[in-house]
Design an enzyme around this catalytic site. Structure first.
Site, PDB file in Angstrom:
ATOM      1  N   ARG A   1      11.073  -9.936   6.604  1.00 36.85           N
ATOM      2  CA  ARG A   1      11.643  -8.279   6.910  1.00 36.85           C
ATOM      3  C   ARG A   1      12.597  -8.652   8.236  1.00 36.85           C
ATOM      4  NH1 ARG A   1       7.157  -3.847   6.145  1.00 36.85           N
ATOM      5  NH2 ARG A   1       6.313  -4.424   8.245  1.00 36.85           N
TER       6      ARG A   1
ATOM      7  N   ARG B   1     -11.897   3.293   9.050  1.00 37.09           N
ATOM      8  CA  ARG B   1     -11.618   2.111   9.395  1.00 37.09           C
ATOM      9  C   ARG B   1     -12.985   1.236   9.768  1.00 37.09           C
ATOM     10  NH1 ARG B   1      -5.895   1.560  11.547  1.00 37.09           N
ATOM     11  NH2 ARG B   1      -5.418   0.967   9.314  1.00 37.09           N
TER      12      ARG B   1
ATOM     13  N   LYS C   1       0.700  -1.131   0.000  1.00 33.91           N
ATOM     14  CA  LYS C   1       0.011  -0.082   0.134  1.00 33.91           C
ATOM     15  C   LYS C   1       0.779   1.321  -0.054  1.00 33.91           C
ATOM     16  CE  LYS C   1      -2.541   0.000   3.619  1.00 33.91           C
ATOM     17  NZ  LYS C   1      -2.976   1.011   4.654  1.00 33.91           N
TER      18      LYS C   1
ATOM     19  N   ARG D   1      -2.671  -9.837  13.060  1.00 34.18           N
ATOM     20  CA  ARG D   1      -2.864  -8.564  12.637  1.00 34.18           C
ATOM     21  C   ARG D   1      -3.977  -8.558  11.515  1.00 34.18           C
ATOM     22  NH1 ARG D   1       2.922  -6.900  11.388  1.00 34.18           N
ATOM     23  NH2 ARG D   1       1.920  -5.222  10.262  1.00 34.18           N
TER      24      ARG D   1
ATOM     25  N   ARG E   1      11.390  -7.751  13.728  1.00 34.46           N
ATOM     26  CA  ARG E   1      10.641  -7.229  14.599  1.00 34.46           C
ATOM     27  C   ARG E   1       9.545  -8.005  15.237  1.00 34.46           C
ATOM     28  NH1 ARG E   1       7.775  -2.384  12.407  1.00 34.46           N
ATOM     29  NH2 ARG E   1       6.659  -3.731  11.180  1.00 34.46           N
TER      30      ARG E   1
END
Ligand SMILES: [Zn+2]
Length: 215
Positions: free
Chosen positions: A128, A89, A13, A172, A161
């Site tokens: 990542r 949202r 995004k 999530r 992370r």
């Protein structure tokens, strides 16, 4: 041009927002960044929002809408248009936004929803690795550091992370879809939704978004 960009974390995004910003000269309004700037500036809204975040609660609709409304009403956004990222949202936020934009006679042109299968997103995000010192982000597959486990820029150790652990990512994503699916449906019913396949390359995704807008 007034756009809303919807998509789960890891769907690319941010890249598309930057490309759209450049293409149309519009201003990206990211709810996350706006929250942070209000909190950092210790405005009344920022302080109020922080009191909920500190308790681990969701910031109520009214506060979120007020923060976004302030930006949307700005001279810059009236003149150049905007791209909303991370807002609305909830359906209540979408309804409030619609009322406000109707009053301003500045309706939304298009809602871009980028999607990709969960497994692909988990693969993208869980690869990542970040630098502990300078914050540079690497990716095991697409952007590996020159020396394993060390930052190219500052030699500091790299780490995954906690947000990028596969279980956390799935959690999530679940939260994202639960809250966002009704918003997507809201815009689909209004005929504003442009469904975009996010599995393609960033260039192809951008082309598909532009094709949808030109229609
Ligand atoms: Zn570094």
């Amino acid at each position: 041009m007034r756009l809303i960009l919807i998509g789960p974390p890891g769907v690319g995004k941010g890249t598309q927002a930057a490309l759209l910003e450049k293409e149309f000269g519009l201003k990206t309004l990211s709810s996350g960044l706006i929250f942070r700037s209000e909190i950092d500036a210790e405005t009344d809204l920022g302080r109020l929002a922080k009191s909920y975040i500190d308790r681990g609660e969701l910031v109520p609709n009214g506060i979120t809408i007020e923060m976004m409304a302030k930006r949307i009403r700005s001279e810059e956004c009236r003149k150049y248009g905007f791209l909303l990222d991370g807002f609305p949202r909830t359906v209540r936020q979408a309804e409030a936004l619609e009322v406000m934009l109707d009053e301003m006679e500045m309706p939304i042109d298009e809602v871009v929803s980028i999607h990709a299968p969960e497994d692909l997103i988990v693969r993208r995000l869980s690869g990542r690795i970040g630098c502990t010192k300078c914050g540079e982000i690497y990716h095991r597959d697409t952007k590996p550091p020159k020396r394993e486990g060390l930052c190219d820029k500052c030699n500091s150790p790299l780490f995954v992370r906690s947000d990028d652990q596969p279980d956390t990512i799935r959690e999530r994503l679940k939260t994202f879809y639960e809250s966002t699916e009704p918003v997507i449906q809201f815009y689909r019913e209004k005929g504003l939704l442009n469904d975009i396949d996010g599995t393609k390359s960033p260039e192809e995704v951008f082309r598909a978004i532009l094709d949808g807008i030109q229609k």
